[in-house]
Design an enzyme around this catalytic site. Structure first.
Site, PDB file in Angstrom:
ATOM      1  N   HIS A   1       0.819  -1.202   0.000  1.00  9.50           N
ATOM      2  CA  HIS A   1       0.000   0.000   0.000  1.00  9.50           C
ATOM      3  C   HIS A   1       0.862   1.266   0.000  1.00  9.50           C
ATOM      4  O   HIS A   1       0.570   2.234  -0.708  1.00  9.50           O
ATOM      5  CB  HIS A   1      -0.941  -0.023   1.207  1.00  9.50           C
ATOM      6  CG  HIS A   1      -1.699   1.252   1.393  1.00  9.50           C
ATOM      7  ND1 HIS A   1      -1.370   2.173   2.364  1.00  9.50           N
ATOM      8  CD2 HIS A   1      -2.750   1.780   0.727  1.00  9.50           C
ATOM      9  CE1 HIS A   1      -2.192   3.204   2.283  1.00  9.50           C
ATOM     10  NE2 HIS A   1      -3.044   2.990   1.303  1.00  9.50           N
TER      11      HIS A   1
ATOM     12  N   GLU B   1       2.077   1.862  -3.358  1.00 12.16           N
ATOM     13  CA  GLU B   1       1.002   2.458  -4.182  1.00 12.16           C
ATOM     14  C   GLU B   1       1.026   3.987  -4.050  1.00 12.16           C
ATOM     15  O   GLU B   1       0.916   4.711  -5.042  1.00 12.16           O
ATOM     16  CB  GLU B   1      -0.350   1.890  -3.751  1.00 12.16           C
ATOM     17  CG  GLU B   1      -1.534   2.440  -4.525  1.00 12.16           C
ATOM     18  CD  GLU B   1      -2.709   2.774  -3.613  1.00 12.16           C
ATOM     19  OE1 GLU B   1      -3.021   3.970  -3.469  1.00 12.16           O
ATOM     20  OE2 GLU B   1      -3.308   1.840  -3.018  1.00 12.16           O
ATOM     21  N   HIS B   2       1.204   4.481  -2.822  1.00 10.06           N
ATOM     22  CA  HIS B   2       1.277   5.937  -2.633  1.00 10.06           C
ATOM     23  C   HIS B   2       2.478   6.538  -3.365  1.00 10.06           C
ATOM     24  O   HIS B   2       2.373   7.589  -3.994  1.00 10.06           O
ATOM     25  CB  HIS B   2       1.384   6.273  -1.135  1.00 10.06           C
ATOM     26  CG  HIS B   2       0.062   6.317  -0.441  1.00 10.06           C
ATOM     27  ND1 HIS B   2      -0.398   7.434   0.198  1.00 10.06           N
ATOM     28  CD2 HIS B   2      -0.912   5.377  -0.292  1.00 10.06           C
ATOM     29  CE1 HIS B   2      -1.591   7.193   0.727  1.00 10.06           C
ATOM     30  NE2 HIS B   2      -1.921   5.943   0.452  1.00 10.06           N
TER      31      HIS B   2
ATOM     32  N   GLU C   1      -3.856   8.163   7.028  1.00  6.82           N
ATOM     33  CA  GLU C   1      -4.900   7.343   6.416  1.00  6.82           C
ATOM     34  C   GLU C   1      -5.304   6.205   7.363  1.00  6.82           C
ATOM     35  O   GLU C   1      -6.478   5.882   7.511  1.00  6.82           O
ATOM     36  CB  GLU C   1      -4.403   6.779   5.076  1.00  6.82           C
ATOM     37  CG  GLU C   1      -5.490   6.005   4.330  1.00  6.82           C
ATOM     38  CD  GLU C   1      -5.008   5.444   2.988  1.00  6.82           C
ATOM     39  OE1 GLU C   1      -3.841   5.703   2.603  1.00  6.82           O
ATOM     40  OE2 GLU C   1      -5.795   4.751   2.335  1.00  6.82           O
TER      41      GLU C   1
END
Lengths: 449, 439
Positions: free
Chosen positions: A70, A73-74, A150
Site C-alpha cells: 500500500h 502504491e502511494h 490514512e
C-alpha cells in the site's frame, strides 16, 4: 479457448483474436515480455478506463513489513526518471482525467478514466512508472506520514474497523490474511524508502501485471499502443513468496474488543471458506462448492427479502442491521463473514445464537425453490445492470486475472449459479459452517475509565 | 462474485459538470396529467430502465421535527398497497429489480433499476408506484425503523467525521432549515409518531412536488405511460414553498471535544445555490482551490508538501438555498495547529489574490476535458436529469456548461470569492482532543 487465444496473440495486429462473447466484446492479448492486455469495447460514450493490475498485495507481505504494498502504491504518484513529483497527476488532470489506485490483500491496481483518445497517454505514463519509478528519501518521509494519517482515519479512530481488524488477525493464525492491508502502525512507522524500493524491484514488471482497457476503443489499435509503450520493458524474475498455509483450526475462536469510543455494540462472525482460485488449484475443493456458497450468501443476504432481513431484522427484530457474504474470488481461503448491529436491549450473545440458528436451518433443510428462483433472477439482472459501469467491468476482469483466474469466468458465472441445486447449498452449509472454522468477535462499548 | 466485486467499486463523486463536443443526452421533458415534471433520456444500449422519483421532501421540511423526512422516506419500502414489508420485499426480489431510496436536505427520492423486459419491469414499476403513493406506514414498521434510526444516530456519535459534519451545519446555518440534522436527534426521533409520518407524506409526496427521471431502453410513449403510472396515485398537491436564504455568518471557531487520535477540521460558510449567478466563477475557482482531486492547491500545500492529512479538499454543495462551502482535513492532534495554519493561510491567500494562472488553467482544463465522464452511464444521466428537473435548470444546461467554464477569468473568481467567501464569515469547527498530549 484460452490457449488458442494466447497462440494468436503474437500476430494480433490484424484482427481481434478471440471474440469471446458478443455482449461484452472482450479481447485478450499477451505481449512478448509477458504483459497481459485485455480490452473490452464499450462505445456508449467517448471515454475509456485504463487499469494496471499488479499481482502483489498485503497477502504477499511478511511480518515487520506489513503495509509495504500500500505504501508503494502511494509512492507511485511521486517521481519517475522522466516525471517530477506531481507531474503524472498534473498531466492526467489537464486532460480531464480522473485517477486513483487501490490496494487489496491480493493485488494493487492503478487507473485513469478519461476521453478515449487519451489511452496512449495512460500507457506512456503507466509504462514509465512501471519501470522507472524513483523513490526519494525526501518524498518518502512526507508520504509515509500521509499513510499514517490514512490509517488513523480509516482504522484507529473507527471502533468497528478495529474490531474487524482484530477478528481477521485472530481468525488467521499463520496465513497472511491476518495482516491488515494498510499495515500495522509500528510497521508503517518503521518502514524505510529502501523497503519500498526493494518491493518495487521485486514485484513491478510487465510479466507480473495485467493491463485492462474498457471503453470506446479499437482493440487492435490498443494492442499496438501497448506494444509500443510496454513492449520495450524487460520482464522481471518473479519469485513467489513462500507458502504460508493456514494451520487447521480446532474449536471456535473468540475476541472481545472493548472500546471507550464505541457507542453501539457490534458483532462479527467469520467462517473459513474456500475460494475459486483454490478450486482451480485443485486443493480438494470442488468448484461447485464455491458457487453453492455464493447462493447461500444470497439466500441469507441477497436483498430485503432474504432470510437475515426477513427473520432477524424484521420478524424477531433482533438486529438493526446485518450483512453477510464472502469474496469468492479471493486468492486464498477467506472468511464468510456476518456483521451485525443489535437492536437496543438485544445481547450480542442472543444475536449470535440467532444467526447460528439461521445457518442451522440451512443445514436442516435446503432453500426453497422460490428462494432459488429469486436469486437466479437477481443474478441475471445484476449482470445486465453491471454493464452500465465501465469501471466496474474493468475491475471484474482485472481482479479475476490477478488472483489466477480467467476473466472468462465472468461470462460463465450466470450458468454456474443457475446450476446450483438446493441440496448443494445445504451441503456447503453443513461442511463449512462448523465450530472449527468460526471466529466470533464482540465489540463492546465501555465507559471511559 | 458479482455482488462481492460490487463492494469494491470506487464511488464516483460528481458535483458539477462541464461540456464539449461530446454527444449530449437528448432530454425530453413534459408534465403528467396531475402535474409531476418528467425528464426522459432514451438509452437503448443496455436492456434496462432506471426510473427515479424525486420530491422536495428532505430534512429542510422537517419543521421542528428533525428526522421526520428521513423516517418517512425509509418507511416507503417497508410495505405499500396490499403488501406488508415481507410481501413487498418478496415481490420486488422476484422481479430482479433493485430499489434505492434516500433523503437529503433538499430532496428525498425513490428509484428502481429494472430489466426492460415488461415481465420484469411491469411488476417492479407497480411496486415503485405503490411505494411513493400508497405506503402503509404499519405501526410495527414505524417502530422498527425508528429503532434503527436511534442506533444509526449513535453510530454517528462514534464517528468524529460525522460529528464534525453535523456540528458544521449547525454552526453555519443557525435557525435556517439546513441546520436541522437529517438523521434527527435521539429526542426528536423518539418523539416521532405514525401520524407525523402520514401527515408529512400527505403534504410532500404529491405530484406537483415531484420530478420523475427515466433513462433506459424504452421509447417516449412507454416512458410517458410509466410516468403516468408513477404519478397517478399521487394527489396533485402543491410544490413545497421556497426556502429562505441563510443569514450571513461571522467568523468564529468551535471546538468539540472528542477522544479521537485525529482532529477533524472544517472551515466554511453558506456558499451558493443551484442557478446562482456566481455559480461558474465559484465552481471553477473551487476546483483550483480544493476540488481538482490530486492537483488542487489545498492538496498540494497540505498533503503533498507537508504530509499533514490524507484528505485535503474543498467543495461547494449547491442546493435550493445557499448550500455549504467547506474546506476540510484530518490530522493527528499534535499536527493540528500547523495544519490549521496552512489551511487558513492558503484559503486567505486564495480569497485575497484569486487563483494563480496555472491553477486556474488546470482547473478549467480538467472540468472541460472531463465532461464526457460525467454522462458516461445511465446511472449518472438519471442523476443529472433529476437534478436539472429538481432545481429548474434549463434543458440545455449540459450544452452551456463548457462555454460557461471556459469564460471564467481569474478576476471573476477573485471577485466572486471576495464577495461570497469573505474571511470574516468563515466558521471553523474542530472535533478532537483538547490537548495534544492527552490519551
Amino acid at each position: 479457448m484460452r490457449s488458442i487465444c494466447l497462440l494468436l496473440a503474437g500476430l494480433a495486429f490484424l484482427a481481434p483474436p478471440c471474440p469471446a462473447d458478443t455482449v461484452h466484446r472482450t479481447h485478450e492479448f499477451t505481449l512478448d515480455n509477458g504483459l497481459e492486455l485485455i480490452v473490452q469495447e464499450d462505445h456508449r460514450a467517448p471515454v475509456a478506463v485504463v487499469q494496471v493490475w499488479y499481482r502483489v498485495g498485503s497477502a504477499y507481505e511478511h511480518d515487520g513489513l506489513t503495509g509495504v504494498s500500500h505504501a508503494l502504491e502511494h509512492m507511485m504518484f511521486k517521481d519517475t526518471k522522466s516525471l517530477a513529483t506531481g507531474e503524472f497527476s498534473r498531466i492526467v488532470a489537464s486532460r480531464g482525467g480522473r485517477e486513483n489506485a487501490f490496494t487489496s490483500t491480493d493485488y494493487t491496481a492503478y487507473f485513469q478514466q478519461w476521453a478515449a483518445d487519451n489511452v496512449e497517454e495512460s500507457f506512456r505514463l503507466e509504462a514509465e512508472r512501471m519501470h522507472n519509478l524513483v523513490i526519494s528519501d525526501e518524498e518518502f518521509a512526507k508520504e509515509i506520514n500521509v499513510v499514517l494519517e490514512e490509517r488513523r482515519l480509516r482504522t484507529d479512530d473507527n471502533p468497528q474497523a478495529l474490531a474487524s481488524e482484530a477478528t481477521q488477525a485472530v481468525a488467521f493464525q499463520t496465513g497472511p490474511y491476518r495482516q491488515p492491508i494498510i499495515g500495522w502502525e509500528a510497521d508503517i512507522e518503521q518502514m524505510t524508502a529502501a523497503d519500498i524500493r526493494q518491493w518495487y524491484q521485486r514485484w513491478y514488471g510487465p510479466n507480473n501485471a495485467t493491463l485492462v482497457v474498457v471503453g470506446d476503443v479499437d482493440p487492435a489499435a490498443v494492442h499496438a499502443l501497448a506494444i509500443k509503450h510496454f513492449g520495450p520493458l524487460p520482464a522481471r524474475e518473479i519469485v513467489p513468496p513462500k507458502a504460508r498455509p493456514e494451520v487447521p483450526q480446532h474449536g471456535t475462536k473468540r475476541v472481545t474488543y472493548a472500546s471507550d469510543k464505541a457507542r453501539n455494540p457490534y458483532l462479527v462472525m467469520g467462517f473459513k471458506v474456500p475460494v475459486l482460485p483454490a478450486a482451480v488449484r485443485d486443493e480438494a475443493v470442488e468448484e461447485w462448492e464455491i458457487y453453492a456458497l455464493d447462493v447461500l450468501a444470497e439466500t441469507l443476504d441477497g436483498d430485503a427479502s432474504a432470510r437475515l432481513s426477513r427473520n432477524l431484522v424484521r420478524g424477531r427484530e433482533l438486529a438493526s442491521h446485518i450483512d453477510a457474504g464472502f469474496s469468492a474470488t479471493a486468492m486464498l481461503p477467506t472468511l464468510f463473514y456476518f456483521n451485525a448491529v443489535p437492536r437496543d436491549g438485544v445481547a450480542l450473545a442472543d444475536l449470535e445464537q440467532a444467526i447460528l440458528g439461521e445457518i442451522d436451518a440451512l443445514k436442516q433443510a435446503p432453500p426453497s425453490a422460490e428462494e432459488l428462483e429469486r436469486i437466479k433472477t437477481q443474478v441475471v439482472a445484476d449482470t445486465v445492470f453491471e454493464r452500465d459501469s465501465m469501471m466496474h467491468q474493468a475491475i471484474i476482469i482485472g481482479s479475476l486475472e490477478s488472483v489466477g483466474l480467467d476473466w472468462r469466468l465472468r461470462d460463465e458465472y450466470v450458468d454456474k449459479i443457475r446450476a446450483v441445486t438446493p441440496a448443494q447449498v445445504q451441503a456447503v452449509a453443513a461442511k463449512y459452517f462448523v465450530p472449527d472454522g468460526l471466529t466470533v468477535s464482540y465489540l463492546v462499548p465501555e465507559a471511559k475509565s | 462474485m458479482s455482488r462481492v466485486l460490487a463492494i469494491m467499486l470506487v464511488a464516483a463523486f460528481a458535483c458539477g459538470l462541464a461540456g464539449n463536443a461530446t454527444a449530449m443526452p437528448e432530454i425530453e421533458h413534459w408534465t403528467t396529467a396531475n402535474g409531476a415534471r418528467v425528464y426522459f433520456v432514451a438509452a437503448p444500449e443496455i436492456p434496462m430502465i432506471d426510473a427515479r422519483v424525486v420530491f422536495a421532501a428532505g430534512s429542510a421540511r422537517d419543521d421542528g421535527q428533525p428526522g421526520l423526512a428521513e423516517l418517512t422516506n425509509d418507511l416507503l419500502r417497508e410495505g405499500a398497497g396490499e403488501r406488508d414489508a415481507d410481501a413487498f420485499s418478496s415481490a420486488l426480489g422476484a422481479t430482479g429489480a433493485r430499489l434505492s431510496n434516500g433523503s437529503l436536505r433538499d430532496m428525498a427520492y425513490v428509484g428502481v433499476r429494472t430489466l426492460a423486459e415488461p415481465r420484469y419491469a411491469d411488476p417492479a414499476l407497480v411496486l415503485l408506484a405503490d411505494a411513493i403513493a400508497r405506503p402503509r406506514f404499519d405501526a410495527a414498521a414505524v417502530d422498527r425503523i425508528k429503532g434503527r434510526a436511534l442506533v444509526a444516530l449513535r453510530h454517528r456519535e462514534q464517528s468524529p467525521e460525522s460529528i464534525a459534519e453535523d456540528t458544521f451545519y449547525r454552526e453555519i446555518y443557525g435557525d435556517h432549515p439546513y441546520a436541522s440534522p437529517p438523521d434527527g436527534t435521539a429526542d426528536s426521533v423518539t418523539a416521532l409518531g405514525r401520524d407525523d409520518v402520514v401527515a408529512f407524506h400527505r403534504r410532500y409526496y404529491v405530484a406537483r412536488n415531484a420530478v420523475i427521471a427515466i433513462v433506459g431502453d424504452l421509447d417516449r410513449a412507454r416512458a410517458a405511460a410509466i410516468a403516468e403510472q408513477l404519478s397517478v396515485g399521487l394527489a396533485a398537491g402543491e410544490r413545497a414553498a421556497a426556502l429562505p436564504a441563510p443569514a450571513a455568518t461571522s467568523a468564529h471557531e468551535l471546538r468539540v471535544e472528542y477522544p479521537s487520535i485525529q482532529s477533524h477540521v472544517r472551515v466554511g460558510l453558506p456558499g451558493m445555490r443551484r442557478g446562482d449567478p456566481d455559480y461558474f466563477p465559484l465552481l471553477v475557482g473551487n476546483h483550483a482551490l480544493g476540488g481538482n482531486a490530486l492537483v488542487s492547491i489545498l492538496f498540494r500545500e497540505i498533503r503533498n508538501k507537508r504530509g499533514l492529512s490524507y484528505s485535503a479538499s474543498s467543495y461547494f454543495v449547491p442546493m435550493a438555498a445557499e448550500g455549504p462551502f467547506v474546506a476540510l482535513l484530518q490530522t493527528d492532534r499534535s499536527q493540528e495547529p500547523e495544519a490549521l495554519a496552512v489551511l487558513r493561510e492558503t484559503l486567505g491567500g486564495f480569497i485575497a489574490d484569486g487563483p494563480p494562472a496555472a491553477d486556474l488553467e488546470a482547473a478549467k482544463q480538467n472540468l472541460i476535458g472531463g465532461f464526457p465522464l460525467r454522462i458516461d452511464s445511465n446511472d449518472k444521466i438519471v442523476e443529472y436529469i433529476a437534478m436539472i428537473g429538481f432545481y429548474d435548470l434549463p434543458l440545455d444546461y449540459l450544452e452551456q456548461f463548457t462555454r460557461q467554464v471556459a469564460a471564467v477569468t481569474a478576476e471573476d473568481v477573485r471577485d466572486a470569492f471576495a464577495r461570497r467567501v469573505p474571511l470574516d464569515g468563515l466558521v471553523t469547527v474542530i472535533v478532537g482532543r483538547a490537548e495534544a498530549d492527552e490519551g
